[in-house]
Design a protein around this motif. Structure first.
Motif, PDB file in Angstrom:
ATOM      1  N   ASP A  88       0.849  -1.183   0.000  1.00 43.08           N
ATOM      2  CA  ASP A  88       0.000   0.000   0.000  1.00 43.08           C
ATOM      3  C   ASP A  88       0.886   1.233   0.000  1.00 43.08           C
ATOM      4  O   ASP A  88       1.981   1.213   0.569  1.00 43.08           O
ATOM      5  CB  ASP A  88      -0.900  -0.004   1.234  1.00 43.08           C
ATOM      6  CG  ASP A  88      -2.093   0.916   1.079  1.00 43.08           C
ATOM      7  OD1 ASP A  88      -3.222   0.398   1.028  1.00 43.08           O
ATOM      8  OD2 ASP A  88      -1.911   2.147   1.013  1.00 43.08           O
ATOM      9  N   LEU A  89       0.424   2.301  -0.631  1.00 41.82           N
ATOM     10  CA  LEU A  89       1.152   3.569  -0.609  1.00 41.82           C
ATOM     11  C   LEU A  89       1.158   4.192   0.778  1.00 41.82           C
ATOM     12  O   LEU A  89       2.039   4.956   1.119  1.00 41.82           O
ATOM     13  CB  LEU A  89       0.503   4.573  -1.576  1.00 41.82           C
ATOM     14  CG  LEU A  89       0.864   4.467  -3.034  1.00 41.82           C
ATOM     15  CD1 LEU A  89      -0.019   5.391  -3.855  1.00 41.82           C
ATOM     16  CD2 LEU A  89       2.321   4.785  -3.261  1.00 41.82           C
ATOM     17  N   SER A  90       0.169   3.850   1.568  1.00 41.84           N
ATOM     18  CA  SER A  90      -0.038   4.485   2.859  1.00 41.84           C
ATOM     19  C   SER A  90       0.617   3.706   4.008  1.00 41.84           C
ATOM     20  O   SER A  90       0.258   2.560   4.292  1.00 41.84           O
ATOM     21  CB  SER A  90      -1.537   4.605   3.131  1.00 41.84           C
ATOM     22  OG  SER A  90      -1.788   4.914   4.466  1.00 41.84           O
ATOM     23  N   GLY A 126       4.637   0.602  -0.521  1.00 41.28           N
ATOM     24  CA  GLY A 126       5.239   0.575  -1.838  1.00 41.28           C
ATOM     25  C   GLY A 126       4.339   1.176  -2.891  1.00 41.28           C
ATOM     26  O   GLY A 126       3.182   1.501  -2.644  1.00 41.28           O
ATOM     27  N   ASP A 127       4.893   1.300  -4.070  1.00 35.20           N
ATOM     28  CA  ASP A 127       4.231   1.896  -5.218  1.00 35.20           C
ATOM     29  C   ASP A 127       4.159   0.849  -6.322  1.00 35.20           C
ATOM     30  O   ASP A 127       5.184   0.280  -6.716  1.00 35.20           O
ATOM     31  CB  ASP A 127       5.062   3.105  -5.674  1.00 35.20           C
ATOM     32  CG  ASP A 127       4.485   3.836  -6.852  1.00 35.20           C
ATOM     33  OD1 ASP A 127       3.609   3.293  -7.554  1.00 35.20           O
ATOM     34  OD2 ASP A 127       4.927   4.968  -7.094  1.00 35.20           O
ATOM     35  N   THR A 139       3.917   1.086  -9.368  1.00 37.47           N
ATOM     36  CA  THR A 139       4.653   1.392 -10.596  1.00 37.47           C
ATOM     37  C   THR A 139       6.147   1.153 -10.448  1.00 37.47           C
ATOM     38  O   THR A 139       6.887   1.230 -11.426  1.00 37.47           O
ATOM     39  CB  THR A 139       4.414   2.848 -11.052  1.00 37.47           C
ATOM     40  OG1 THR A 139       4.901   3.739 -10.053  1.00 37.47           O
ATOM     41  CG2 THR A 139       2.945   3.103 -11.326  1.00 37.47           C
ATOM     42  N   ASP A 140       6.596   0.860  -9.225  1.00 35.10           N
ATOM     43  CA  ASP A 140       8.016   0.580  -8.996  1.00 35.10           C
ATOM     44  C   ASP A 140       8.153  -0.567  -8.008  1.00 35.10           C
ATOM     45  O   ASP A 140       8.234  -0.367  -6.802  1.00 35.10           O
ATOM     46  CB  ASP A 140       8.746   1.813  -8.467  1.00 35.10           C
ATOM     47  CG  ASP A 140      10.225   1.554  -8.208  1.00 35.10           C
ATOM     48  OD1 ASP A 140      10.750   0.499  -8.656  1.00 35.10           O
ATOM     49  OD2 ASP A 140      10.857   2.386  -7.545  1.00 35.10           O
ATOM     50  N   ALA A 157      -4.417   2.960  -9.572  1.00 33.04           N
ATOM     51  CA  ALA A 157      -2.995   3.093  -9.907  1.00 33.04           C
ATOM     52  C   ALA A 157      -2.847   3.434 -11.394  1.00 33.04           C
ATOM     53  O   ALA A 157      -3.747   3.172 -12.187  1.00 33.04           O
ATOM     54  CB  ALA A 157      -2.271   1.785  -9.597  1.00 33.04           C
ATOM     55  N   SER A 170       1.438   0.314 -13.812  1.00 33.87           N
ATOM     56  CA  SER A 170       1.533  -0.677 -12.736  1.00 33.87           C
ATOM     57  C   SER A 170       1.352  -2.093 -13.277  1.00 33.87           C
ATOM     58  O   SER A 170       1.930  -3.040 -12.747  1.00 33.87           O
ATOM     59  CB  SER A 170       0.529  -0.381 -11.634  1.00 33.87           C
ATOM     60  OG  SER A 170      -0.790  -0.435 -12.132  1.00 33.87           O
TER      61      SER A 170
END
Length: 108
Positions: A2-4, A25-26, A28-29, A50, A54
């Motif tokens: 999760d981005l958060s 994490g992201d 797209t990377d 996303a 992604s």
């Protein structure tokens, strides 16, 4: 993933034991994850938020003949942008990186 960080903290505090591992994490990377690491990648209600890039990373970390399954909001699928999710799916299909399956397939 999760981005958060707050979401990851919640999962580790209140949902421990459900997931083997969680991380911030992201999509797209995913460079920290080696190629072909997973038999399956599952996402419920997240992937449509996303960027389309992604999917490139998700395909990379999924083993050949692996399964990628996710739910998707149709409005986001048809979203008018430089490249829609629908266009991205068509491109991946033409590149033979993707096979779209809706519902229950008879044979994979």
């Amino acid at each position: 993933m999760d981005l958060s960080a707050a979401s990851i903290q919640y999962i580790t505090s209140y949902r421990c034991g459900i997931y083997d591992q969680v991380r911030v994490g992201d999509l797209t990377d995913l460079s920290a994850i080696p190629d072909a690491s997973f038999d399956a990648v599952l996402s419920a209600g997240v992937i449509g938020l996303a960027p389309q890039e992604s999917l490139d990373e998700i395909i990379r970390v999924t083993k050949p003949q692996g399964l990628i399954a996710y739910s998707f909001n149709q409005n986001r699928y048809d979203y008018d942008s430089d490249i829609s999710w629908g266009t991205k799916h068509e491109l991946l299909t033409k590149q033979r990186l993707w096979q779209n399956i809706e519902g229950y397939p008879e044979k994979l």
